[in-house]
Design a protein around this motif. Structure first.
Motif, short mmCIF file in Angstrom:
data_model
loop_
_atom_site.label_atom_id
_atom_site.label_comp_id
_atom_site.label_asym_id
_atom_site.label_seq_id
_atom_site.Cartn_x
_atom_site.Cartn_y
_atom_site.Cartn_z
N LEU A 203 -9.26 -4.71 12.42
CA LEU A 203 -8.26 -4.08 13.28
C LEU A 203 -6.92 -3.97 12.53
CD1 LEU A 203 -7.83 -4.74 17.02
CD2 LEU A 203 -5.85 -4.45 15.57
N ALA A 204 -6.52 -5.04 11.86
CA ALA A 204 -5.26 -5.03 11.12
C ALA A 204 -5.31 -4.05 9.95
CB ALA A 204 -4.93 -6.44 10.63
N ARG A 205 -6.44 -3.96 9.29
CA ARG A 205 -6.57 -3.00 8.17
C ARG A 205 -6.48 -1.55 8.66
NH1 ARG A 205 -7.66 -5.71 3.63
NH2 ARG A 205 -8.67 -7.71 3.84
N ARG A 206 -7.11 -1.27 9.80
CA ARG A 206 -7.00 0.09 10.37
C ARG A 206 -5.55 0.40 10.72
NH1 ARG A 206 -11.75 -1.54 12.95
NH2 ARG A 206 -10.63 -1.96 14.89
N HIS A 207 -4.86 -0.59 11.26
CA HIS A 207 -3.46 -0.40 11.61
C HIS A 207 -2.62 -0.17 10.35
CE1 HIS A 207 0.24 -0.56 13.77
NE2 HIS A 207 0.63 -1.67 13.16
N LEU A 208 -2.88 -0.94 9.31
CA LEU A 208 -2.16 -0.76 8.05
C LEU A 208 -2.42 0.63 7.47
CD1 LEU A 208 -0.40 -1.80 5.76
CD2 LEU A 208 -2.46 -2.83 4.74
N ASP A 209 -3.65 1.10 7.54
CA ASP A 209 -3.96 2.45 7.07
C ASP A 209 -3.13 3.49 7.82
OD1 ASP A 209 -5.81 1.43 5.29
OD2 ASP A 209 -7.57 1.93 6.54
N GLU A 210 -3.01 3.31 9.13
CA GLU A 210 -2.21 4.23 9.94
C GLU A 210 -0.73 4.16 9.56
OE1 GLU A 210 -1.29 7.09 12.85
OE2 GLU A 210 -3.17 6.57 11.88
N VAL A 211 -0.23 2.96 9.34
CA VAL A 211 1.17 2.79 8.92
C VAL A 211 1.40 3.50 7.58
CG1 VAL A 211 2.86 1.08 8.11
CG2 VAL A 211 1.59 0.69 10.24
N GLU A 212 0.48 3.31 6.65
CA GLU A 212 0.62 3.95 5.34
C GLU A 212 0.56 5.47 5.45
OE1 GLU A 212 -2.25 1.83 2.95
OE2 GLU A 212 -0.79 0.26 2.51
N ARG A 213 -0.29 5.99 6.35
CA ARG A 213 -0.35 7.44 6.56
C ARG A 213 0.99 7.95 7.10
NH1 ARG A 213 -0.31 10.81 10.23
NH2 ARG A 213 -0.56 9.36 11.94
N LYS A 214 1.56 7.21 8.05
CA LYS A 214 2.85 7.61 8.61
C LYS A 214 3.95 7.57 7.55
CE LYS A 214 1.90 6.19 13.37
NZ LYS A 214 2.23 5.23 14.44
N ILE A 215 3.91 6.56 6.68
CA ILE A 215 4.90 6.48 5.61
C ILE A 215 4.76 7.69 4.69
CG2 ILE A 215 5.54 5.20 3.52
CD1 ILE A 215 4.92 2.62 5.15
N ALA A 216 3.53 8.06 4.36
CA ALA A 216 3.31 9.24 3.51
C ALA A 216 3.85 10.49 4.18
CB ALA A 216 1.82 9.39 3.18
N ASP A 217 3.60 10.62 5.49
CA ASP A 217 4.12 11.78 6.24
C ASP A 217 5.64 11.79 6.22
OD1 ASP A 217 1.52 12.53 6.84
OD2 ASP A 217 1.61 11.84 8.93
N LEU A 218 6.25 10.63 6.40
CA LEU A 218 7.72 10.54 6.38
C LEU A 218 8.28 10.83 4.99
CD1 LEU A 218 8.31 7.46 8.69
CD2 LEU A 218 8.95 9.84 9.16
N ASP A 219 7.58 10.39 3.94
CA ASP A 219 8.01 10.71 2.58
C ASP A 219 7.99 12.22 2.34
OD1 ASP A 219 8.61 8.15 1.69
OD2 ASP A 219 6.62 7.82 0.81
#
Length: 133
Positions: free
Chosen positions: A84-100
């Motif tokens: 669950l935490a890894r899936r959440h981290l993947d989502e956070v990293e995707r959002k960071i990429a989108d924000l970049d």
């Protein structure tokens, strides 16, 4: 026992949020005083602190609910929690990429600004719909 105001102060959570968590079943229902005020025990404050920390880490309500359920079986493997935490981290990293990417676009638009008139504004031009659209 603690009033809802005390619980809010101790956990840095808004009173309305505590009521909401209770209403949706994320937080155990409070006992009631003879005057019908909510009263929270230490176990509920710990539960609320857990919820607050998980929400601060960006976990959704449903993810928090799942983490809390998993936390009730301490002898179980933590593989589900890790997943669950890894899936959440993947989502956070995707959002960071989108924000970049968004930051890059905004930098690009701002670098084209010549401080002229609105008629010459590259930012307004880039935001406007294409001609004929």
């Amino acid at each position: 026992m603690h009033t809802i105001g005390e619980a809010a102060r101790r956990t840095d959570t808004r009173v309305e949020t505590i009521r909401y968590y209770e209403r949706i079943g994320l937080l155990d229902r409070a006992d009631r005083s003879t005057g019908n005020y909510r009263l929270y025990g230490d176990a509920q404050l710990n539960q609320l602190s857990f919820i607050r920390r998980a929400r601060n880490l960006g976990f959704s309500i449903e993810q928090v609910r799942a983490l809390m359920a998993l936390g009730t079986t301490p002898q179980q493997s933590c593989a589900q929690v890790d997943a669950l935490a890894r899936r959440h981290l993947d989502e956070v990293e995707r959002k960071i990429a989108d924000l970049d990417a968004l930051r890059g676009e905004l930098h690009g638009l701002l670098s084209q600004c010549r401080q002229g008139t609105i008629a010459e504004c590259r930012i307004i031009e880039a935001l406007a719909p294409p001609a004929g659209g």
